[in-house]
Design a protein around this motif. Structure first.
Motif, PDB file in Angstrom:
ATOM      1  N   UNK A 146      -6.332  32.426  46.346  1.00  0.00           N
ATOM      2  CA  UNK A 146      -5.192  33.328  46.488  1.00  0.00           C
ATOM      3  C   UNK A 146      -3.899  32.655  46.039  1.00  0.00           C
ATOM      4  N   UNK A 147      -3.799  31.348  46.333  1.00  0.00           N
ATOM      5  CA  UNK A 147      -2.578  30.605  46.024  1.00  0.00           C
ATOM      6  C   UNK A 147      -2.926  29.226  45.467  1.00  0.00           C
ATOM      7  N   UNK A 148      -2.008  28.685  44.667  1.00  0.00           N
ATOM      8  CA  UNK A 148      -2.154  27.337  44.123  1.00  0.00           C
ATOM      9  C   UNK A 148      -0.907  26.530  44.454  1.00  0.00           C
ATOM     10  N   UNK A 149      -1.109  25.397  45.143  1.00  0.00           N
ATOM     11  CA  UNK A 149      -0.021  24.451  45.421  1.00  0.00           C
ATOM     12  C   UNK A 149      -0.268  23.228  44.561  1.00  0.00           C
ATOM     13  N   UNK A 150       0.631  22.967  43.624  1.00  0.00           N
ATOM     14  CA  UNK A 150       0.439  21.863  42.677  1.00  0.00           C
ATOM     15  C   UNK A 150       1.531  20.817  42.873  1.00  0.00           C
ATOM     16  N   UNK A 151       1.124  19.591  43.201  1.00  0.00           N
ATOM     17  CA  UNK A 151       2.059  18.477  43.391  1.00  0.00           C
ATOM     18  C   UNK A 151       2.222  17.689  42.091  1.00  0.00           C
ATOM     19  N   UNK A 152       3.376  17.046  41.949  1.00  0.00           N
ATOM     20  CA  UNK A 152       3.585  16.200  40.776  1.00  0.00           C
ATOM     21  C   UNK A 152       2.767  14.918  40.913  1.00  0.00           C
ATOM     22  N   UNK A 153       2.819  14.058  39.904  1.00  0.00           N
ATOM     23  CA  UNK A 153       1.975  12.872  39.876  1.00  0.00           C
ATOM     24  C   UNK A 153       2.289  11.890  40.987  1.00  0.00           C
ATOM     25  N   UNK A 154       3.479  11.975  41.578  1.00  0.00           N
ATOM     26  CA  UNK A 154       3.842  11.084  42.685  1.00  0.00           C
ATOM     27  C   UNK A 154       3.590  11.718  44.049  1.00  0.00           C
TER      28      UNK A 154
ATOM     29  N   UNK B 114      -8.547  24.187  49.776  1.00  0.00           N
ATOM     30  CA  UNK B 114      -9.390  23.668  48.692  1.00  0.00           C
ATOM     31  C   UNK B 114      -8.635  22.519  48.020  1.00  0.00           C
ATOM     32  N   UNK B 115      -8.819  21.268  48.479  1.00  0.00           N
ATOM     33  CA  UNK B 115      -8.125  20.146  47.852  1.00  0.00           C
ATOM     34  C   UNK B 115      -8.806  19.734  46.549  1.00  0.00           C
TER      35      UNK B 115
ATOM     36  N   UNK C   5      -3.455  17.531  44.049  1.00  0.00           N
ATOM     37  CA  UNK C   5      -2.642  16.337  44.261  1.00  0.00           C
ATOM     38  C   UNK C   5      -3.517  15.190  44.697  1.00  0.00           C
ATOM     39  N   UNK C   6      -2.905  14.071  44.998  1.00  0.00           N
ATOM     40  CA  UNK C   6      -3.636  12.918  45.489  1.00  0.00           C
ATOM     41  C   UNK C   6      -2.956  12.453  46.767  1.00  0.00           C
ATOM     42  N   UNK C   7      -3.345  11.275  47.253  1.00  0.00           N
ATOM     43  CA  UNK C   7      -2.778  10.797  48.507  1.00  0.00           C
ATOM     44  C   UNK C   7      -1.259  10.666  48.415  1.00  0.00           C
ATOM     45  N   UNK C   8      -0.588  11.278  49.354  1.00  0.00           N
ATOM     46  CA  UNK C   8       0.844  11.087  49.584  1.00  0.00           C
ATOM     47  C   UNK C   8       1.137  11.719  50.932  1.00  0.00           C
ATOM     48  N   UNK C   9       2.229  11.349  51.578  1.00  0.00           N
ATOM     49  CA  UNK C   9       2.556  11.987  52.860  1.00  0.00           C
ATOM     50  C   UNK C   9       2.698  13.499  52.711  1.00  0.00           C
ATOM     51  N   UNK C  10       3.317  13.925  51.604  1.00  0.00           N
ATOM     52  CA  UNK C  10       3.560  15.348  51.406  1.00  0.00           C
ATOM     53  C   UNK C  10       2.259  16.132  51.221  1.00  0.00           C
ATOM     54  N   UNK C  11       1.323  15.592  50.453  1.00  0.00           N
ATOM     55  CA  UNK C  11       0.053  16.286  50.250  1.00  0.00           C
ATOM     56  C   UNK C  11      -0.683  16.423  51.587  1.00  0.00           C
TER      57      UNK C  11
END
Length: 445
Positions: A96-104, A76-77, A55-61
């Protein structure tokens, strides 16, 4: 990391983020971190597990990174414009795991991504029981290096609260400078203005709208800002400080910047992913001399190369030999000159052009070329030569079309008038491409 959450909770009404116009308070940040923590626990994501966050900068990331750190995971960002492909990165560090955020940067999914990698450094680090942070270098001198940090030690540098500022983070969140900025601003209870589109018009519009006070960017980006006259098309009067680093600043660009922003403090910064970001102070004469150090850092110069000893150093590389000597000093590969307590960074040893045994620093040639009419940007680099070892090549982008022979004569004449003859480019290439990487650093090749 819990001390950071406690600080946020005590200032719940303060605005932490303005993301694409959406305001998020520090109280909401605490709620997000708590919610993500519960999600991680429900998924049985445990301490010591490696979790990739795309992901990129966002409050959620940011809140996901904090939740993982509190869970004592290895984080691992990776951004969507990362310097290393995801598959290449994970073959080095595993996952072990992948957390993938949308473009926003709001919606996300968590999936199991088991890639087993045996690494003695990682195994040793896990015995500490601390959160880890794995970042990748740009690979400008070869394959990207995987850098392991103690995430808790990185954050501890900001335990002492500083004055809050409204800031636009510029370096990506998978870059040490990006992590450093976001921790520095949030730990001081400042406000991060984040935008998906980092083009000059959008960035300048965000500065104008949200009264941004601090702008941490690269010299290459500042050159583009001046070229596109963003300071003339937008009201940037809220800026109090512009910091620049990650590459050498041409003196000509700094001179133009001082004229464009007469009331703004221009501060050169210095740091490396391997040792952290040092406290810095630019000499007040408008030059490129700076003083670096601060609590937890020591500096020394050996044969004109800067070495640093840091309390915030990395644990080590996962895929390369350590750059530290037996006493804990790190070779920065930056050649410097010294004037008492002041340093001037000349450039990376790997960027230096060797013409018949004589050194040429690309930025000194670029500085002359950028002072000429009709030049929009330039990148100077070395090219192999059978007799001289290397010759100087200048790639230029023009404002208006010009014959290459005429341009070459102008460039050589200007360089011969101010530089030693062997520094004048032997070859000139006209290009329409950008000379900046996705991290807005000059690419010399």
């Amino acid at each position: 990391m819990n001390w950071l959450i406690d600080r946020f909770r005590d200032h719940a009404e303060t605005v932490a983020f303005v993301h694409n116009g959406r305001k998020v308070s520090y109280g909401q940040v605490c709620g997000l971190v708590e919610g993500f923590g519960a999600e991680l626990a429900a998924r049985k994501i445990a301490a010591g597990q490696k979790v990739v966050v795309v992901g990129d900068y966002s409050p959620e990331v940011f809140c996901m990174l904090l939740a993982l750190a509190i869970q004592k995971c290895l984080v691992i960002p990776l951004s969507r414009q990362s310097v290393v492909e995801e598959d290449v990165a994970l073959q080095v560090c595993g996952s072990d795991w992948l957390v993938s955020f949308d473009e926003h940067g709001q919606s996300f999914e968590i999936v199991s991504k088991a890639i087993a990698v045996q690494n003695d450094l990682l195994d040793g680090f896990l015995t500490k029981g601390h959160a880890g942070l794995i970042l990748f270098s740009s690979g400008s001198t070869g394959a990207p290096k995987a850098i392991l940090h103690d995430f808790e030690r990185v954050a501890e540098k900001f335990h002492k609260q500083r004055s809050p500022l409204v800031t636009i983070p510029f370096l990506m969140i998978d870059h040490f400078g990006g992590i450093n900025t976001i921790l520095a601003i949030t730990s001081s209870l400042g406000t991060l203005v984040t935008i998906d589109d980092r083009s000059i018009p959008m960035l300048c519009s965000a500065i104008e709208t949200y009264k941004v006070e601090l702008l941490p960017v690269t010299p290459s980006f500042l050159n583009l800002l001046l070229l596109l006259r963003g300071h003339e098309t937008h009201d940037l009067s809220s800026l109090r400080r512009i910091t620049y680093g990650t590459e050498v600043m041409p003196q000509g660009t700094l001179d133009r910047l001082q004229k464009a922003f007469p009331g703004v403090v221009l501060q050169q910064t210095y740091g490396l992913s391997e040792v952290g970001v040092l406290h810095s102070q630019s000499r007040p004469d408008g030059s490129l001399w700076l003083r670096i150090g601060g609590q937890g850092f020591q500096t020394q110069v050996r044969e004109n190369i800067l070495w640093i000893k840091s309390d915030y150093r990395m644990e080590g590389y996962l895929n390369a030999k350590s750059g530290f000597d037996d006493d804990g000093w790190f070779n920065t590969q930056d050649e410097v000159i010294v004037d008492g307590e002041w340093f001037k960074i000349l450039g990376r040893v790997t960027d230096i052009i060797n013409v018949g045994g004589q050194k040429v620093y690309p930025v000194e040639v670029e500085n002359v070329i950028m002072g000429l009419d009709n030049i929009e940007d330039t990148a100077v680099f070395g090219e192999a030569h059978n007799i001289l070892g290397q010759i100087v090549v200048a790639k230029v982008r023009l404002r208006e079309p010009e014959e290459v022979d005429v341009l070459k004569k102008r460039i050589r004449a200007a360089c011969l008038a101010t530089l030693t003859s062997y520094k004048a480019p032997s070859k000139v290439i006209i290009s329409t491409e950008s000379f900046n990487s996705v991290r807005q650093k000059k690419v010399r090749k």
